[in-house]
Motif scaffolding. Structure first.
Motif, PDB file in Angstrom:
ATOM      1  N   LYS A  52       0.840  -1.219   0.000  1.00 23.89           N
ATOM      2  CA  LYS A  52       0.000   0.000   0.000  1.00 23.89           C
ATOM      3  C   LYS A  52       0.864   1.254   0.000  1.00 23.89           C
ATOM      4  CE  LYS A  52      -4.021  -2.214   2.022  1.00 23.89           C
ATOM      5  NZ  LYS A  52      -4.644  -2.670   3.279  1.00 23.89           N
ATOM      6  N   HIS A  53       2.014   1.196   0.682  1.00 26.38           N
ATOM      7  CA  HIS A  53       2.908   2.361   0.694  1.00 26.38           C
ATOM      8  C   HIS A  53       3.620   2.537  -0.649  1.00 26.38           C
ATOM      9  CE1 HIS A  53       2.510   2.322   5.182  1.00 26.38           C
ATOM     10  NE2 HIS A  53       2.505   3.617   4.944  1.00 26.38           N
ATOM     11  N   PHE A  54       3.987   1.442  -1.284  1.00 28.37           N
ATOM     12  CA  PHE A  54       4.651   1.535  -2.595  1.00 28.37           C
ATOM     13  C   PHE A  54       3.676   1.931  -3.709  1.00 28.37           C
ATOM     14  CE2 PHE A  54       8.365  -1.082  -1.123  1.00 28.37           C
ATOM     15  CZ  PHE A  54       9.353  -0.238  -1.599  1.00 28.37           C
ATOM     16  N   LYS A  55       2.391   1.478  -3.554  1.00 24.53           N
ATOM     17  CA  LYS A  55       1.388   1.682  -4.625  1.00 24.53           C
ATOM     18  C   LYS A  55       1.927   1.181  -5.971  1.00 24.53           C
ATOM     19  CE  LYS A  55      -1.210   5.559  -2.636  1.00 24.53           C
ATOM     20  NZ  LYS A  55      -0.528   5.701  -1.350  1.00 24.53           N
ATOM     21  N   HIS A  56       2.620   0.062  -5.935  1.00 28.66           N
ATOM     22  CA  HIS A  56       3.194  -0.534  -7.140  1.00 28.66           C
ATOM     23  C   HIS A  56       2.088  -1.144  -7.994  1.00 28.66           C
ATOM     24  CE1 HIS A  56       2.579  -4.806  -6.002  1.00 28.66           C
ATOM     25  NE2 HIS A  56       2.442  -4.236  -4.826  1.00 28.66           N
ATOM     26  N   VAL A  57       2.401  -1.402  -9.252  1.00 26.42           N
ATOM     27  CA  VAL A  57       1.533  -2.215 -10.105  1.00 26.42           C
ATOM     28  C   VAL A  57       2.356  -3.401 -10.571  1.00 26.42           C
ATOM     29  CG1 VAL A  57       0.244  -2.330 -12.283  1.00 26.42           C
ATOM     30  CG2 VAL A  57       0.064  -0.294 -10.828  1.00 26.42           C
ATOM     31  N   GLY A  58       1.822  -4.598 -10.362  1.00 30.31           N
ATOM     32  CA  GLY A  58       2.561  -5.827 -10.663  1.00 30.31           C
ATOM     33  C   GLY A  58       2.658  -6.661  -9.411  1.00 30.31           C
ATOM     34  N   LEU A  59       3.726  -7.451  -9.317  1.00 34.51           N
ATOM     35  CA  LEU A  59       3.943  -8.285  -8.136  1.00 34.51           C
ATOM     36  C   LEU A  59       5.000  -7.650  -7.240  1.00 34.51           C
ATOM     37  CD1 LEU A  59       4.116 -12.004  -9.356  1.00 34.51           C
ATOM     38  CD2 LEU A  59       2.117 -10.628  -8.791  1.00 34.51           C
ATOM     39  N   LEU A  60       4.844  -7.860  -5.944  1.00 36.13           N
ATOM     40  CA  LEU A  60       5.859  -7.427  -4.976  1.00 36.13           C
ATOM     41  C   LEU A  60       6.095  -8.588  -4.027  1.00 36.13           C
ATOM     42  CD1 LEU A  60       7.446  -4.760  -4.217  1.00 36.13           C
ATOM     43  CD2 LEU A  60       5.791  -4.531  -2.360  1.00 36.13           C
ATOM     44  N   ALA A  61       7.311  -9.142  -4.054  1.00 34.72           N
ATOM     45  CA  ALA A  61       7.673 -10.215  -3.125  1.00 34.72           C
ATOM     46  C   ALA A  61       8.294  -9.571  -1.890  1.00 34.72           C
ATOM     47  CB  ALA A  61       8.653 -11.178  -3.776  1.00 34.72           C
ATOM     48  N   VAL A  62       7.685  -9.813  -0.742  1.00 39.43           N
ATOM     49  CA  VAL A  62       8.155  -9.222   0.521  1.00 39.43           C
ATOM     50  C   VAL A  62       8.796 -10.329   1.353  1.00 39.43           C
ATOM     51  CG1 VAL A  62       7.497  -7.870   2.549  1.00 39.43           C
ATOM     52  CG2 VAL A  62       6.225  -7.580   0.397  1.00 39.43           C
ATOM     53  N   GLU A  63      10.129 -10.237   1.519  1.00 39.41           N
ATOM     54  CA  GLU A  63      10.865 -11.235   2.300  1.00 39.41           C
ATOM     55  C   GLU A  63      10.984 -10.752   3.742  1.00 39.41           C
ATOM     56  OE1 GLU A  63      14.471 -12.823   0.442  1.00 39.41           O
ATOM     57  OE2 GLU A  63      13.895 -11.730  -1.369  1.00 39.41           O
ATOM     58  N   MET A  64      10.761 -11.671   4.690  1.00 38.98           N
ATOM     59  CA  MET A  64      10.685 -11.293   6.103  1.00 38.98           C
ATOM     60  C   MET A  64      11.391 -12.294   7.009  1.00 38.98           C
ATOM     61  SD  MET A  64       6.648 -10.250   6.114  1.00 38.98           S
ATOM     62  CE  MET A  64       6.097 -11.176   4.724  1.00 38.98           C
ATOM     63  N   PHE A  65      11.743 -11.827   8.206  1.00 35.73           N
ATOM     64  CA  PHE A  65      12.250 -12.694   9.260  1.00 35.73           C
ATOM     65  C   PHE A  65      11.174 -12.846  10.332  1.00 35.73           C
ATOM     66  CE2 PHE A  65      16.353 -10.493   8.022  1.00 35.73           C
ATOM     67  CZ  PHE A  65      16.878 -11.582   7.340  1.00 35.73           C
TER      68      PHE A  65
END
Length: 381
Positions: A241-254
């Motif tokens: 929501k903060h990026f407001k990207h269009v497409g895919l966003l892979a979010v890697e987390m710990f």
């Protein structure tokens, strides 16, 4: 709706590697005309797209001239010339993910600043312009060193334990992160179209090779509690929501020992952590990327079955013309599907393909994945 299918519409893709190759399976399914730019004439996409161009993705002229040939531009790798993209966008070309998003993500320092500014939980970090600067203000050992740009899949990331490790680092802009003791590495892929519709794939967990720092297994669903899963999905949605990207966003987390979720980094494209979806999901990540960038209705991201991806990389000690040893043996196993990336030359730890294992039971799938890993070997003639 614009007619993208069986028409004169041209989709441009920057990068012709394995992600592009898997994306082409979906463009062929929809009969979308594709043009690809890659630096190697032997790229995995070279022979299977409609138009293929050889050019340096970091060269302004190469990227700009390619962009003038297509109706919509997307990427399969984020390390591309951003100035060319800004100019093309200014001249009216639709580019997804948007150049402003790529501009933030391309540099790990800028990316971390973005997380901090938007209250996205992440590991404490410092930015350094040079190795000399880092040597003058060295944080306590151990810490994680990351090259600010051009790092990928373990390249450009090192755990620095002592002075000797420190001296072996290249003299490049970098970030230094506190080494986080974590329980699991997780990832969530978020898709977003121009209308702002959002969908998430289930949380996956990643098991890494201890030496190469590459993903060995991606396990879906992650073996975590419902509470941790919900927390990870919420944070991934918050990032999107903060990026407001269009497409895919892979979010890697710990996931830490007290179940805190910290965002490690993001990738604005189809991602290793979503390869399982080709066999296991109702809508795989590559089709979803197309749906997102073409502003089509987003597909169902649920899994039909549990899925595990096994990374297929070149064995140590082998360089040359590739041979897939024991491929016939893994084909005898139930629920096992190999994906070979069309790379004719192998070398140690080079990504050559992946194998998906599907099963109704995640624990059974994990056992089969282990058997697959121990059976197939990527060697050379």
């Amino acid at each position: 709706m614009k007619n993208y299918f069986s028409s004169t519409f041209k989709l441009g893709i920057l990068g012709g590697g394995q992600l592009g190759r898997m994306l082409l399976s979906e463009t062929q399914k929809f009969d979308i005309y594709t043009c690809i730019l890659d630096s190697s004439k032997e790229a995995p996409c070279a022979e299977i797209c409609n138009e293929f161009y050889v050019g340096d993705l970091n060269n302004f002229e190469a990227v700009y001239n390619f962009g003038k040939k297509v109706d919509l531009l997307t990427i399969e790798i984020e390390h591309v010339n951003i100035e060319a993209l800004f100019k093309l966008e200014k001249e009216g070309l639709t580019i997804y993910p948007q150049p402003r998003v790529l501009n933030i993500i391309q540099n790990k320092g800028t990316q971390k600043d973005f997380f901090t500014e938007n209250n996205i939980p992440t590991a404490p970090y410092q930015k350094f312009a040079t190795l000399v600067q880092l040597l003058k203000n060295t944080p306590p050992f151990p810490f994680v060193w990351k090259s600010a740009q051009f790092g990928y899949d373990g390249s450009g990331v090192k755990i620095v334990k002592n002075e000797n490790d420190l001296k072996a680092l290249p003299n490049t802009p970098c970030i230094v992160e506190k080494l986080i003791p974590f329980v699991k590495e997780l990832a969530v892929i978020v898709s977003r179209n121009k209308n702002g519709d959002l969908k998430t794939y289930p949380v996956v967990e990643m098991e890494f090779h201890p030496e190469a720092n590459q993903v060995e297994y991606v396990i879906c669903p992650a073996r975590i509690s419902e509470e941790v899963s919900e927390k990870a999905i919420q944070i991934a949605l918050d990032v999107a929501k903060h990026f407001k990207h269009v497409g895919l966003l892979a979010v890697e987390m710990f996931q830490t020992h007290n179940n805190t979720i910290l965002v490690n980094e993001v990738a604005p494209r189809p991602h290793n952590s979503g390869h399982y979806s080709i066999e296991a999901s109702y809508t795989n990540q590559f089709e979803q990327h197309l749906r997102s960038i073409l502003n089509l209705p987003l597909g169902n991201t649920d899994s039909k079955v549990a899925g595990i991806m096994v990374n297929l990389v070149g064995e140590e000690g082998y360089t040359g013309n590739v041979v897939y040893k024991n491929l016939d043996k893994i084909l005898q196993m139930n629920g096992v599907t190999p994906h070979l990336y069309g790379k004719k030359q192998t070398r140690p730890f080079r990504k050559m393909g992946h194998i998906t294992v599907v099963n109704n039971n995640i624990h059974e799938a994990r056992k089969i994945a282990e058997k697959v890993k121990n059976t197939i070997k990527v060697i050379s003639k």
